[in-house]
Design an enzyme around this catalytic site. Structure first.
Site, PDB file in Angstrom:
ATOM      1  N   LYS A  22      26.068  13.438  25.280  1.00  0.00           N
ATOM      2  CA  LYS A  22      26.669  13.824  26.093  1.00  0.00           C
ATOM      3  C   LYS A  22      26.280  12.813  27.704  1.00  0.00           C
ATOM      4  CE  LYS A  22      26.549  16.947  29.555  1.00  0.00           C
ATOM      5  NZ  LYS A  22      27.104  16.224  30.999  1.00  0.00           N
ATOM      6  N   ASN A  23      25.222  13.149  27.555  1.00  0.00           N
ATOM      7  CA  ASN A  23      24.409  11.970  28.900  1.00  0.00           C
ATOM      8  C   ASN A  23      24.493  10.612  28.792  1.00  0.00           C
ATOM      9  OD1 ASN A  23      24.265  14.569  30.310  1.00  0.00           O
ATOM     10  ND2 ASN A  23      21.765  14.736  30.192  1.00  0.00           N
ATOM     11  N   CYS A 126      27.760  20.992  37.787  1.00  0.00           N
ATOM     12  CA  CYS A 126      26.713  22.264  37.482  1.00  0.00           C
ATOM     13  C   CYS A 126      25.320  22.711  38.586  1.00  0.00           C
ATOM     14  CB  CYS A 126      25.569  22.469  36.972  1.00  0.00           C
ATOM     15  SG  CYS A 126      26.213  22.350  35.022  1.00  0.00           S
ATOM     16  N   ARG A 131      21.411  18.644  44.815  1.00  0.00           N
ATOM     17  CA  ARG A 131      21.856  17.917  43.879  1.00  0.00           C
ATOM     18  C   ARG A 131      21.649  16.449  44.995  1.00  0.00           C
ATOM     19  NH1 ARG A 131      23.937  18.648  37.860  1.00  0.00           N
ATOM     20  NH2 ARG A 131      22.724  17.269  37.904  1.00  0.00           N
ATOM     21  N   ASP A 317      16.238  20.054  31.151  1.00  0.00           N
ATOM     22  CA  ASP A 317      17.817  20.383  30.069  1.00  0.00           C
ATOM     23  C   ASP A 317      17.738  21.138  29.124  1.00  0.00           C
ATOM     24  OD1 ASP A 317      19.200  19.290  31.602  1.00  0.00           O
ATOM     25  OD2 ASP A 317      20.057  17.005  30.600  1.00  0.00           O
ATOM     26  N   ARG A 409      32.058  21.508  28.145  1.00  0.00           N
ATOM     27  CA  ARG A 409      31.530  20.661  28.910  1.00  0.00           C
ATOM     28  C   ARG A 409      30.364  20.009  27.981  1.00  0.00           C
ATOM     29  NH1 ARG A 409      28.802  22.383  34.818  1.00  0.00           N
ATOM     30  NH2 ARG A 409      29.465  18.837  33.769  1.00  0.00           N
TER      31      ARG A 409
HETATM   32  C1  UD1 Z   1      20.992  13.359  35.156  1.00  0.00           C
HETATM   33  C2  UD1 Z   1      21.162  14.948  34.088  1.00  0.00           C
HETATM   34  C3  UD1 Z   1      21.233  15.874  33.984  1.00  0.00           C
HETATM   35  C4  UD1 Z   1      19.960  16.256  33.895  1.00  0.00           C
HETATM   36  C5  UD1 Z   1      19.216  15.884  34.615  1.00  0.00           C
HETATM   37  C6  UD1 Z   1      18.208  15.595  35.138  1.00  0.00           C
HETATM   38  C7  UD1 Z   1      23.951  13.144  33.130  1.00  0.00           C
HETATM   39  C8  UD1 Z   1      25.253  13.392  32.824  1.00  0.00           C
HETATM   40  N1  UD1 Z   1      22.729  14.778  33.753  1.00  0.00           N
HETATM   41  O1  UD1 Z   1      21.367  14.464  35.570  1.00  0.00           O
HETATM   42  O2  UD1 Z   1      21.051  16.364  32.524  1.00  0.00           O
HETATM   43  O3  UD1 Z   1      19.334  17.478  34.169  1.00  0.00           O
HETATM   44  O4  UD1 Z   1      19.377  13.968  34.778  1.00  0.00           O
HETATM   45  O5  UD1 Z   1      17.375  15.590  33.609  1.00  0.00           O
HETATM   46  O6  UD1 Z   1      22.546  12.625  32.276  1.00  0.00           O
HETATM   47  N2  UD1 Z   1      18.327  13.596  43.584  1.00  0.00           N
HETATM   48  C9  UD1 Z   1      18.387  13.495  45.163  1.00  0.00           C
HETATM   49  N3  UD1 Z   1      18.381  12.271  45.491  1.00  0.00           N
HETATM   50  C10 UD1 Z   1      19.446  11.257  45.135  1.00  0.00           C
HETATM   51  C11 UD1 Z   1      19.509  11.543  43.409  1.00  0.00           C
HETATM   52  C12 UD1 Z   1      19.122  12.686  43.107  1.00  0.00           C
HETATM   53  O7  UD1 Z   1      17.319  14.113  45.428  1.00  0.00           O
HETATM   54  O8  UD1 Z   1      20.266  10.493  45.866  1.00  0.00           O
HETATM   55  C13 UD1 Z   1      16.827  14.422  42.739  1.00  0.00           C
HETATM   56  C14 UD1 Z   1      18.270  15.730  42.253  1.00  0.00           C
HETATM   57  O9  UD1 Z   1      18.784  16.623  43.181  1.00  0.00           O
HETATM   58  C15 UD1 Z   1      17.020  16.243  41.711  1.00  0.00           C
HETATM   59  C16 UD1 Z   1      16.658  15.431  40.523  1.00  0.00           C
HETATM   60  O10 UD1 Z   1      16.504  14.037  41.764  1.00  0.00           O
HETATM   61  O11 UD1 Z   1      16.499  16.764  41.870  1.00  0.00           O
HETATM   62  C17 UD1 Z   1      16.866  14.439  39.721  1.00  0.00           C
HETATM   63  O12 UD1 Z   1      18.146  14.396  39.353  1.00  0.00           O
HETATM   64  P1  UD1 Z   1      18.676  13.685  38.298  1.00  0.00           P
HETATM   65  O13 UD1 Z   1      18.036  12.447  38.093  1.00  0.00           O
HETATM   66  O14 UD1 Z   1      19.587  12.490  39.550  1.00  0.00           O
HETATM   67  O15 UD1 Z   1      19.795  14.207  37.433  1.00  0.00           O
HETATM   68  P2  UD1 Z   1      21.458  13.456  37.307  1.00  0.00           P
HETATM   69  O16 UD1 Z   1      21.308  12.337  37.080  1.00  0.00           O
HETATM   70  O17 UD1 Z   1      22.408  14.359  38.417  1.00  0.00           O
END
Ligand code: UD1
Length: 430
Positions: A22-23, A126, A131, A317, A409
């Site tokens: 999915k990711n 989620c 986030r 995850d 999902r």
């Molecule tokens: C992706 C994955 C999700 C996984 C996560 C971490 C997909 C569709 N989803 O989510 O399944 O759990 O990676 O491996 O691929 N953060 C900030 N500022 C930002 C962006 C992120 O502080 O602008 C923080 C987030 O709150 C979190 C951390 O960085 O604490 C990691 O998040 P991130 O790697 O961005 O997760 P996703 O890309 O949303």
């Protein structure tokens, strides 16, 4: 709303075909916005999140086709789909579409790169922590974009002539921000260097797709990605990698119930940290030509401590699923969640099975018990939901998991795959 009913106690034996990730599928689909030529993706999983992103892309003007099964293909094989963004008719991604899934926010990168403007609702998804999107905005601004927040929307404009390459040094590793800046930089003028980039296999899948589309990227698979912007990208045909989270989930399910399961198509190198931990719990893991065999060694489940980390570390995850496994270990283990601040919502539900878990800040302490008891539980987020299924597979008696839309999902044909291996599991229509 649908529910899942299961009766625990059966071992898992047989084969499970691992679906496309999915990711990886989601950002690959989003990459199609970068070119006016068709992008063909193989092995796209049939998931609610994929359907939701289709709606978002269609709203931007992308034509989407799902191709039929070919002679000799298994019925469960992933979908072959074409995404054709010949003309982007709308650069707004509206709230009612984006709020359902966080990854849809990532369209901001390609829209801005190709159309020089984008208006994208702040994301949902989620409920696992706040986030924020600060890293995305920081990266896009570094490429010259002007950003405003207007009525819950991020409004981004590229400078005249388009985005301009720059060094983007992330203060924190973010999968989504890496995908977004990587996509945006492919069409920026000059060179972009992404420092502290995420190294997840899904990033590599997308980077290789972009290269197949004509992008110039080096450092793929490392912490530093260098992108030399090009005038335009073209169509390509790319395969979605197998889902490492689904792989790890079924491996943990087999470790929990005992038995012998072949995870067909699994790529062990994509989840080595998790497999190393599983091996220490007393699970046998054998890499075979067509996948990964998982077997319990018969000496019970050993307690092992885990800390989640960005790739190549133990994935957040798989944290909930591993916690389910630890509830029946023969000792006490600690899990430290370092990626998301609020990713322990499954704890209260696992406790309903009789599990002994306490949480203090980032750290959960789990004291294993010889037996869990089936319960009525509630799915709270995507990965948490499946941890309840794993617990239910090993618990004595009946379990009903309510609110399973989260499962749909991210997990394709979960009940079907498990019941073919001997689990007593069924979906109850809501
Ligand atoms: C992706 C994955 C999700 C996984 C996560 C971490 C997909 C569709 N989803 O989510 O399944 O759990 O990676 O491996 O691929 N953060 C900030 N500022 C930002 C962006 C992120 O502080 O602008 C923080 C987030 O709150 C979190 C951390 O960085 O604490 C990691 O998040 P991130 O790697 O961005 O997760 P996703 O890309 O949303």
């Amino acid at each position: 709303m649908d529910r899942i009913r299961l009766v625990g106690g059966n071992q898992l034996n047989g084969e499970i075909a691992i679906s496309g990730a999915k990711n990886a599928a989601l950002p690959l689909m989003i990459s199609s916005l970068l070119t006016d030529e068709p992008l063909v993706l193989h092995n796209v999983p049939r998931l609610a999140d994929v359907k939701q992103l289709e709606r978002i892309l269609e709203n931007h003007g992308v034509d989407i086709a799902v191709h039929g099964r070919r002679r000799g293909e298994d019925e469960g094989v992933g979908q072959r789909m074409t995404f054709h963004a010949a003309d982007i008719v709308d650069t707004t991604a509206p709230y009612d579409l984006v709020s359902k899934m966080r990854a849809s926010f990532w369209v901001i990168g390609p829209l801005l790169a190709r159309c020089h403007e984008a208006r994208v609702s702040l994301p949902g998804g989620c409920a696992i922590g706040t986030r924020p999107v600060d890293l995305f905005l920081f990266g896009l601004q570094a490429l010259g974009a002007e950003i405003d927040i207007d009525e819950g929307y991020v409004v981004a404009r590229a400078p005249k002539g388009g985005l301009v390459g720059a060094t983007v040094a992330f203060s924190k590793v973010s999968v989504g921000a890496t995908h977004t800046i990587l996509m945006a930089a492919t069409l920026a003028k000059g060179k972009t260097v992404i420092e502290n980039a995420a190294q997840e296999p899904e990033i590599t899948n997308v980077a290789e797709c972009l290269v197949a589309m004509g992008a110039k990227i080096s450092g793929i698979g490392t912490r530093t990605l260098t992108i030399e912007g090009v005038e335009r990208l073209h169509g390509a045909t790319v395969e979605v990698i197998p889902d490492r989270i689904e792989t790890g989930t079924f491996a943990m399910a087999a470790a929990m119930t005992g038995g012998d399961v072949l995870l067909k198509g699994a790529r062990p190198e994509h989840l080595q940290a998790a497999l190393d931990i599983l091996a220490r719990t007393g699970t046998e893991l054998i890499a075979e030509a067509d996948g990964l065999r998982v077997r319990r060694n018969g000496k019970g489940i050993q307690a092992v401590d885990v800390e989640t980390d960005p790739f190549p570390g133990f994935p957040t995850d798989l944290q909930a699923q591993f916690m389910a496994l630890m509830t029946m270990s023969n000792g006490t283990s600690q899990i430290r969640e370092t990626i998301f601040e609020n990713r322990y919502m499954h704890v209260a539900e696992l406790v309903r099975f009789g599990a002994d878990i306490s949480v203090n800040g980032q750290v959960a302490t789990i004291t294993g018990k010889p037996q869990l008891k089936g319960a009525q539980v509630m799915a709270t987020d995507l990965r948490a939901s499946v941890s309840l299924v794993i617990a239910g597979l090993a618990a004595k008696g009946e379990t009903v998991v309510n609110r399973i839309y989260h499962l749909d999902r991210g997990f394709e044909r979960l009940e079907d795959k498990l019941s073919r291996c001997g689990a007593e599991i069924e979906r109850l229509a809501g």
